[in-house]
Design an enzyme around this catalytic site. Structure first.
Site, PDB file in Angstrom:
ATOM      1  N   ASN A  76      -3.535  -9.467  -8.169  1.00  0.00           N
ATOM      2  CA  ASN A  76      -3.485  -8.699  -6.921  1.00  0.00           C
ATOM      3  C   ASN A  76      -4.684  -9.072  -6.058  1.00  0.00           C
ATOM      4  O   ASN A  76      -5.834  -8.961  -6.485  1.00  0.00           O
ATOM      5  CB  ASN A  76      -3.498  -7.199  -7.229  1.00  0.00           C
ATOM      6  CG  ASN A  76      -3.170  -6.360  -6.015  1.00  0.00           C
ATOM      7  OD1 ASN A  76      -3.585  -6.682  -4.900  1.00  0.00           O
ATOM      8  ND2 ASN A  76      -2.426  -5.296  -6.211  1.00  0.00           N
ATOM      9  N   GLY A 138       5.025   4.327  -1.485  1.00  0.00           N
ATOM     10  CA  GLY A 138       3.723   3.693  -1.440  1.00  0.00           C
ATOM     11  C   GLY A 138       3.708   2.217  -1.730  1.00  0.00           C
ATOM     12  O   GLY A 138       2.653   1.620  -1.900  1.00  0.00           O
ATOM     13  N   ALA A 139       4.869   1.591  -1.797  1.00  0.00           N
ATOM     14  CA  ALA A 139       4.908   0.150  -2.057  1.00  0.00           C
ATOM     15  C   ALA A 139       4.369  -0.609  -0.850  1.00  0.00           C
ATOM     16  O   ALA A 139       4.836  -0.413   0.262  1.00  0.00           O
ATOM     17  CB  ALA A 139       6.331  -0.298  -2.368  1.00  0.00           C
ATOM     18  N   GLY A 140       3.377  -1.485  -1.085  1.00  0.00           N
ATOM     19  CA  GLY A 140       2.813  -2.288  -0.004  1.00  0.00           C
ATOM     20  C   GLY A 140       3.782  -3.363   0.437  1.00  0.00           C
ATOM     21  O   GLY A 140       3.898  -3.674   1.613  1.00  0.00           O
ATOM     22  N   VAL A 141       4.481  -3.954  -0.518  1.00  0.00           N
ATOM     23  CA  VAL A 141       5.532  -4.945  -0.235  1.00  0.00           C
ATOM     24  C   VAL A 141       6.806  -4.391  -0.855  1.00  0.00           C
ATOM     25  O   VAL A 141       7.184  -4.731  -1.972  1.00  0.00           O
ATOM     26  CB  VAL A 141       5.182  -6.320  -0.828  1.00  0.00           C
ATOM     27  CG1 VAL A 141       6.246  -7.351  -0.469  1.00  0.00           C
ATOM     28  CG2 VAL A 141       3.817  -6.792  -0.338  1.00  0.00           C
ATOM     29  N   HIS A 146       7.537  -5.173  -7.720  1.00  0.00           N
ATOM     30  CA  HIS A 146       6.357  -5.615  -8.481  1.00  0.00           C
ATOM     31  C   HIS A 146       5.833  -4.461  -9.314  1.00  0.00           C
ATOM     32  O   HIS A 146       5.733  -3.343  -8.842  1.00  0.00           O
ATOM     33  CB  HIS A 146       5.264  -6.156  -7.554  1.00  0.00           C
ATOM     34  CG  HIS A 146       4.911  -5.258  -6.400  1.00  0.00           C
ATOM     35  ND1 HIS A 146       5.737  -5.103  -5.301  1.00  0.00           N
ATOM     36  CD2 HIS A 146       3.843  -4.476  -6.180  1.00  0.00           C
ATOM     37  CE1 HIS A 146       5.168  -4.271  -4.448  1.00  0.00           C
ATOM     38  NE2 HIS A 146       4.023  -3.854  -4.955  1.00  0.00           N
ATOM     39  N   HIS A 148       2.700  -2.931 -11.237  1.00  0.00           N
ATOM     40  CA  HIS A 148       1.242  -3.020 -11.336  1.00  0.00           C
ATOM     41  C   HIS A 148       0.808  -2.849 -12.787  1.00  0.00           C
ATOM     42  O   HIS A 148       1.297  -1.951 -13.481  1.00  0.00           O
ATOM     43  CB  HIS A 148       0.587  -1.918 -10.504  1.00  0.00           C
ATOM     44  CG  HIS A 148       0.868  -2.005  -9.039  1.00  0.00           C
ATOM     45  ND1 HIS A 148       0.136  -2.805  -8.190  1.00  0.00           N
ATOM     46  CD2 HIS A 148       1.811  -1.407  -8.269  1.00  0.00           C
ATOM     47  CE1 HIS A 148       0.606  -2.689  -6.965  1.00  0.00           C
ATOM     48  NE2 HIS A 148       1.632  -1.850  -6.977  1.00  0.00           N
TER      49      HIS A 148
END
Ligand SMILES: [Zn+2]
Length: 199
Positions: A76, A138-141, A146, A148
């Protein structure tokens, strides 16, 4: 009843608020939070997706720690903690329910392998593992699934500000990737997973 009989509790007499939420102080995340809005496509298309772009690069440039048959492990760039890995399918899909059985099996198996790799490389005391599915969660992409995998050490919330400042992160990421890649190659066959890229 007159006003003088109305009971008003003195706030000074209240017990202190118990806050048992553990917080990880991650100043390096600010570079992500405050990045230029032009770098922030609302709905990344597959060709702009960092998890599609990563595997197309060399392991070093893409920060790829391991390449399986259906999924890969990538560092990350904006870690929650030192050594933060993500497991992603090669396919550009957003939800766990989009994976077929083979992908799902390797996705979870690679997550377990990641824990073993971290145990070998940096001996964490615990792990945070999870998936934010969808932007609302809250997923950034959000468009590319993905998982974590974040190693945790006792007291890391305290020493993080010292060891994980923004300027040192690129070096840490590169070193961490190299150490992880060696451990992945060594340990993957024990999990009946390919030692290196098949893509
Ligand atoms: Zn993608």
């Amino acid at each position: 009843m007159t006003d003088e009989h109305v009971r008003v509790d003195d706030p000074a007499g209240f017990p202190p608020q118990e806050d048992t939420v553990e917080r990880l102080w991650t100043p390096q995340r600010m570079t992500y939070v405050l990045r230029d809005s032009s770098d922030r496509p609302a709905k990344p298309k597959a060709k702009e997706c960092p998890f599609c772009a990563g595997p197309a690069k060399s392991d070093e440039d893409g920060l790829i720690a391991w390449r399986g048959t259906h999924v890969f492990a990538i560092m990350n760039l904006y870690p929650y903690n030192v050594g933060h890995l993500m497991i992603c399918p090669y396919r550009h899909v957003g939800l766990l329910t989009d994976l077929d059985d083979a992908e799902l099996f390797e996705f979870e198996k690679a997550t377990t392998l990641s824990m073993k790799v971290m145990e070998t490389v940096s001996h964490p005391d615990g792990y945070n593992i999870g998936i934010n599915q969808g932007e609302v969660a809250g997923a950034g992409v959000a468009a590319h699934l993905h998982q974590h995998v974040v190693p945790r050490w006792n007291g890391d919330a305290n020493f993080m500000p010292i060891v994980a400042q923004t300027r040192t992160m690129p070096i840490l990421l590169s070193d961490q990737r190299t150490a992880y890649a060696a451990a992945f190659a060594d340990l993957a066959p024990r999990f009946d997973l390919p030692a290196s890229s098949t893509i």
